[in-house]
Design an enzyme around this catalytic site. Structure first.
Site, mmCIF file in Angstrom:
data_model
loop_
_atom_site.group_PDB
_atom_site.id
_atom_site.type_symbol
_atom_site.label_atom_id
_atom_site.label_comp_id
_atom_site.label_asym_id
_atom_site.label_seq_id
_atom_site.Cartn_x
_atom_site.Cartn_y
_atom_site.Cartn_z
ATOM 1 N N ASN A 149 -10.266 -3.144 -7.217
ATOM 2 C CA ASN A 149 -9.381 -2.334 -7.256
ATOM 3 C C ASN A 149 -10.249 -2.245 -9.217
ATOM 4 O O ASN A 149 -10.028 -1.185 -9.060
ATOM 5 C CB ASN A 149 -8.735 -2.745 -7.648
ATOM 6 C CG ASN A 149 -7.367 -3.078 -6.114
ATOM 7 O OD1 ASN A 149 -6.434 -3.057 -6.556
ATOM 8 N ND2 ASN A 149 -7.710 -2.044 -5.436
ATOM 9 N N ASP A 183 0.753 -1.022 0.313
ATOM 10 C CA ASP A 183 -0.260 -0.096 -0.539
ATOM 11 C C ASP A 183 0.930 1.161 -0.219
ATOM 12 O O ASP A 183 1.903 1.493 0.169
ATOM 13 C CB ASP A 183 -0.718 -0.220 0.842
ATOM 14 C CG ASP A 183 -1.845 1.327 0.777
ATOM 15 O OD1 ASP A 183 -2.457 1.199 0.632
ATOM 16 O OD2 ASP A 183 -3.120 1.215 2.120
#
Length: 227
Positions: free
Chosen positions: A64, A16
């Site tokens: 996503n 991340d």
């Protein structure tokens, strides 16, 4: 009684912070993703110098797809380039590629490239498992359905039908960028995994950071619900 140092055989990483890394440097978001791929590359090169038998990375979640179309397209193009450029290095470093998730529903050319990479790296002694189009809730639901179709639904039968059934149990899960959540990643496998959350943004995460995490893991006491 002599204490023995525990070693992490299976490590997973939620990578991340690519976007924030790019924003801090006043660069396009795509540059953060590209720099993130370089971080993966360096870790794969260094696996041989660690205790890790399997490294599982969260590359693209089933959620996503909700990102802007241009960003998704860039991620898919980056995936194509990564597979093409790094396949020889995987082979040279004795790394077996494994894909977890609903990757066969990706673009046909990507599926073909992945199938080729899986075949050519099948004999590797260490595993890089890449989660593509992956969601843990979906994985558990699918595993339970398969278990039910073949008999009794138990913890053992569900575990046997997970994408990770052939991998060592998850020892350590790392998330970069300071976020403290699992984001639908390896929920079943993480039940007794140790966890480390670091402020380091993924593009800045190095082999040294990984080694430090392994040292932290070695110093922890794992009781698995006992005393």
């Amino acid at each position: 009684m002599t204490e023995t140092t525990q070693h992490a055989r299976h490590v997973a990483i939620i990578m991340d912070g690519n976007g924030r890394w790019a924003k801090r440097k006043h660069l396009p978001r795509a540059m953060g993703h590209r720099k993130g791929v370089e971080a993966v590359r360096e870790l794969v090169r260094g696996l041989k110098d660690t205790s890790i038998e399997c490294l599982t990375i969260y590359a693209f979640s089933s959620e996503n797809w909700n990102r802007p179309e241009d960003e998704v397209d860039d991620l898919m193009d980056l995936m194509r380039k990564f597979i093409k450029s790094d396949l020889p290095e995987f082979i040279a470093n004795d790394v077996r590629l494994k894909i977890i998730g609903d990757w066969q529903s990706l673009a046909p050319d990507i599926v073909k490239m992945l199938e080729d990479a899986l075949a050519k790296t099948a004999q590797g002694s260490r595993t890089l498992a890449v989660a593509l189009n992956y969601g843990a809730r979906g994985e558990i639901a699918q595993a339970a359905a398969r278990a039910a179709a073949n008999g009794e639904v138990t913890e053992r039968s569900i575990a046997a039908n997970l994408y990770t059934a052939d991998l060592p149990p998850l020892d350590l899960l790392i998330r970069t960028s300071g976020e403290v959540r699992l984001s639908n990643f390896l929920l079943w496998q993480s039940a007794y995994a140790e966890m480390i959350f670091t402020e380091v943004l993924w593009p800045d995460f190095t082999l040294e950071h990984l080694q430090d995490a392994l040292v932290q893991f070695a110093g922890r006491e794992r009781r698995f619900g006992g005393r």
